[in-house]
Design an enzyme around this catalytic site. Structure first.
Site, mmCIF file in Angstrom:
data_model
loop_
_atom_site.group_PDB
_atom_site.id
_atom_site.type_symbol
_atom_site.label_atom_id
_atom_site.label_comp_id
_atom_site.label_asym_id
_atom_site.label_seq_id
_atom_site.Cartn_x
_atom_site.Cartn_y
_atom_site.Cartn_z
ATOM 1 N N ARG A 67 -24.356 -30.367 -17.022
ATOM 2 C CA ARG A 67 -24.515 -29.046 -16.399
ATOM 3 C C ARG A 67 -25.325 -28.109 -17.297
ATOM 4 O O ARG A 67 -25.885 -27.113 -16.843
ATOM 5 C CB ARG A 67 -23.133 -28.434 -16.078
ATOM 6 C CG ARG A 67 -23.193 -26.989 -15.637
ATOM 7 C CD ARG A 67 -21.983 -26.556 -14.810
ATOM 8 N NE ARG A 67 -20.714 -26.908 -15.421
ATOM 9 C CZ ARG A 67 -20.164 -26.263 -16.462
ATOM 10 N NH1 ARG A 67 -20.788 -25.257 -17.033
ATOM 11 N NH2 ARG A 67 -19.008 -26.643 -16.943
ATOM 12 N N TYR A 122 -37.987 -15.891 4.177
ATOM 13 C CA TYR A 122 -37.187 -17.013 4.681
ATOM 14 C C TYR A 122 -35.798 -16.488 5.080
ATOM 15 O O TYR A 122 -35.220 -15.656 4.368
ATOM 16 C CB TYR A 122 -37.078 -18.078 3.583
ATOM 17 C CG TYR A 122 -36.071 -19.145 3.879
ATOM 18 C CD1 TYR A 122 -36.256 -20.014 4.950
ATOM 19 C CD2 TYR A 122 -34.932 -19.288 3.109
ATOM 20 C CE1 TYR A 122 -35.323 -20.999 5.229
ATOM 21 C CE2 TYR A 122 -33.999 -20.273 3.378
ATOM 22 C CZ TYR A 122 -34.194 -21.122 4.442
ATOM 23 O OH TYR A 122 -33.274 -22.092 4.718
ATOM 24 N N ASP A 187 -42.223 -16.022 -3.684
ATOM 25 C CA ASP A 187 -41.793 -17.327 -3.192
ATOM 26 C C ASP A 187 -43.065 -18.084 -2.827
ATOM 27 O O ASP A 187 -43.755 -17.739 -1.863
ATOM 28 C CB ASP A 187 -40.861 -17.150 -1.983
ATOM 29 C CG ASP A 187 -40.249 -18.475 -1.529
ATOM 30 O OD1 ASP A 187 -40.954 -19.503 -1.608
ATOM 31 O OD2 ASP A 187 -39.093 -18.471 -1.078
ATOM 32 N N LYS A 212 -39.385 -28.690 -0.061
ATOM 33 C CA LYS A 212 -40.491 -28.678 0.896
ATOM 34 C C LYS A 212 -41.683 -29.472 0.327
ATOM 35 O O LYS A 212 -41.586 -30.671 0.192
ATOM 36 C CB LYS A 212 -40.833 -27.227 1.247
ATOM 37 C CG LYS A 212 -39.595 -26.344 1.509
ATOM 38 C CD LYS A 212 -38.816 -26.730 2.761
ATOM 39 C CE LYS A 212 -37.457 -26.039 2.873
ATOM 40 N NZ LYS A 212 -37.464 -24.583 2.803
HETATM 41 C C1 LIG Z 1 -36.459 -23.521 2.584
HETATM 42 C C2 LIG Z 1 -36.877 -22.286 1.905
HETATM 43 C C3 LIG Z 1 -36.054 -21.668 0.941
HETATM 44 C C4 LIG Z 1 -34.661 -22.175 0.619
HETATM 45 O O1 LIG Z 1 -34.695 -23.403 -0.044
HETATM 46 P P1 LIG Z 1 -33.537 -24.542 0.094
HETATM 47 O O2 LIG Z 1 -34.075 -25.632 -0.758
HETATM 48 O O3 LIG Z 1 -33.421 -24.875 1.538
HETATM 49 O O4 LIG Z 1 -32.279 -23.942 -0.440
HETATM 50 C C5 LIG Z 1 -36.549 -20.554 0.298
HETATM 51 N N1 LIG Z 1 -37.770 -20.045 0.583
HETATM 52 C C6 LIG Z 1 -38.575 -20.610 1.512
HETATM 53 C C7 LIG Z 1 -39.906 -19.996 1.775
HETATM 54 C C8 LIG Z 1 -38.160 -21.743 2.200
HETATM 55 O O5 LIG Z 1 -38.958 -22.276 3.133
#
Ligand SMILES: *Cc1c(COP(=O)(O)O)cnc(C)c1O
Length: 399
Positions: A67, A122, A187, A212
């Site tokens: 951790r 998001y 982001d 993603k």
């Molecule tokens: C999916 C997504 C998140 C969240 O990420 P997770 O891996 O699903 O927790 C944050 N920002 C954007 C732009 C996303 O598409």
């Protein structure tokens, strides 16, 4: 260290692998240890102290406990930091765990509890901020209202560009200027470091849902934050306390995924260009959101801020929700599923799914569907949408 001058494509293949030859291996080592031998109580205790407070392991010390530190995770972090032009990176169990850690760490470090959030975001991020769960108060605003939304107790300005789900582009340099001394988080999930480097534009933090494009194969959940060394230490400390470290197998898969990220993204972007242009010719479609189209990029940010439009498309259907519902049911090659950035194409309805928890005033249109273009032949994707539109017409006439 791999040379600084490497082309980004070469960096994607080689970053975080400098010591592999010395170790006598070619593939990335995967260390699944949950605990690690301690050389002695004193050195073990000191190692614990250093790692639990956000430091790096030291020569002769121990990694103590997974951790606190994991070498496979650290290797992925090193690679991602180089791709993002950052000093360091810190990896988390999901994108939302990464957003949570940034909010906790920055508000705690500075003793400030206010965040300025540029919409759209998001749905999960929007919901986390609105929930008040972390004791952080959020002011939502448009990019041009950032300067007036910033307060003396503002810890962070948070934005997405291109934003999920409408692909709106935010001028990152302008928001950084408007934020003054307040750090700006971008982001970068949709653009990836292949198209955009938020830190070069003045942002303090670049964040990814690694689930993603970085993973790219639909088989990993993870998050990662690229930033300066001081912020990274605060994030590791928060991560150690809250227990949100990325799993080593996820880090291994993500690091492997980075090697093909530039070619994947460019090929997916080419496919998206063709699908987006075709969609503009269809009578079923009221509007196509794709950053390459002039009306979607009024400030000319494609080419200056991000090098290409990316591979996401948002489509407003002329017949609203019913048409969206029929289209998502009628596609065969596209998978009707949330998430994005995978090698296979996905379609989903943001207002009902990814952006379901968003307050009604900021919810995307009910007529909007979001397409994530994969690596299939664009001709096949277009044929699939064409047959789906034809079938939807039948469905709507039957109804
Ligand atoms: C999916 C997504 C998140 C969240 O990420 P997770 O891996 O699903 O927790 C944050 N920002 C954007 C732009 C996303 O598409």
């Amino acid at each position: 260290m791999t040379p600084k001058s490497l082309h980004p494509d070469s960096l994607a293949v080689h970053a975080g692998r400098d010591d592999l030859a010395e170790l006598g291996v070619h593939a990335l080592p995967l260390d699944l240890s949950s605990t690690n031998p301690l050389p002695g109580i004193d050195v073990g205790g000191l190692s614990y102290e250093v790692l639990a407070t956000g430091g790096h392991p030291f020569e002769g010390g121990s990694h103590v406990y997974a951790r606190l530190w994991n070498p496979t995770v650290a290797r992925f972090e090193e690679a991602l930091a180089r791709l993002e032009h950052a000093e360091e990176a810190v990896a988390f169990s999901s994108g939302m765990a990464a957003v949570t850690a940034v909010l906790l760490a920055l508000s705690h470090e500075q003793g400030k509890r206010h965040v300025v959030a540029v919409r759209p975001l998001y749905g999960g991020t929007d919901h986390l901020l609105a929930s008040g769960l972390l004791g952080v108060e959020a002011t939502y605003c448009t990019p041009d209202a950032v300067a007036s939304a910033v307060r003396p107790d503002t810890a962070l300005v948070i934005l997405e560009s291109p934003a999920n789900p409408t692909l709106e582009l935010v001028d990152i340099r302008a928001v950084v200027a408007a934020a003054g001394d307040v750090p700006v988080l971008v982001d970068n999930t949709f653009a990836t470091p292949v198209l955009q480097h938020p830190l070069d534009l003045g942002a303090a933090i670049s964040l990814h849902s690694a689930t993603k494009y970085l993973g790219g194969h639909g088989d990993v959940v993870g998050g990662v934050v690229a930033c300066d060394a001081q912020t990274a230490a605060a994030l590791r400390r928060t991560r150690a306390i809250t227990g949100a470290i990325m799993h080593p197998l996820a880090a291994y898969l993500l690091h492997r995924g980075l090697t093909t990220l530039p070619v994947r993204l460019r090929a997916q972007q080419e496919g998206a260009r063709m699908v987006a242009r075709w969609l503009t010719t269809r009578p079923e479609v009221a509007r196509v959101h794709f950053p390459e189209f002039a009306e979607c990029d009024p400030n000319g940010l494609v080419g200056s801020q991000q090098s290409g439009p990316g591979a996401m498309i948002a489509v407003e259907l002329a017949d609203g929700f019913d048409a969206a519902s029929e289209l998502t049911a009628a596609v065969e090659l596209f998978t009707h599923a949330v998430s994005l950035g995978s090698v296979d194409s996905l379609i989903q309805h943001p207002a009902a799914l990814t952006h379901r928890p968003v307050q009604s005033e900021a919810k995307p249109s009910d007529a909007l569907v979001r397409l994530s273009i994969g690596l299939e032949s664009p001709d096949d994707l277009i044929a699939d949408l064409e047959q789906a539109f034809a079938r939807s017409r039948v469905l709507s006439h039957q109804a």
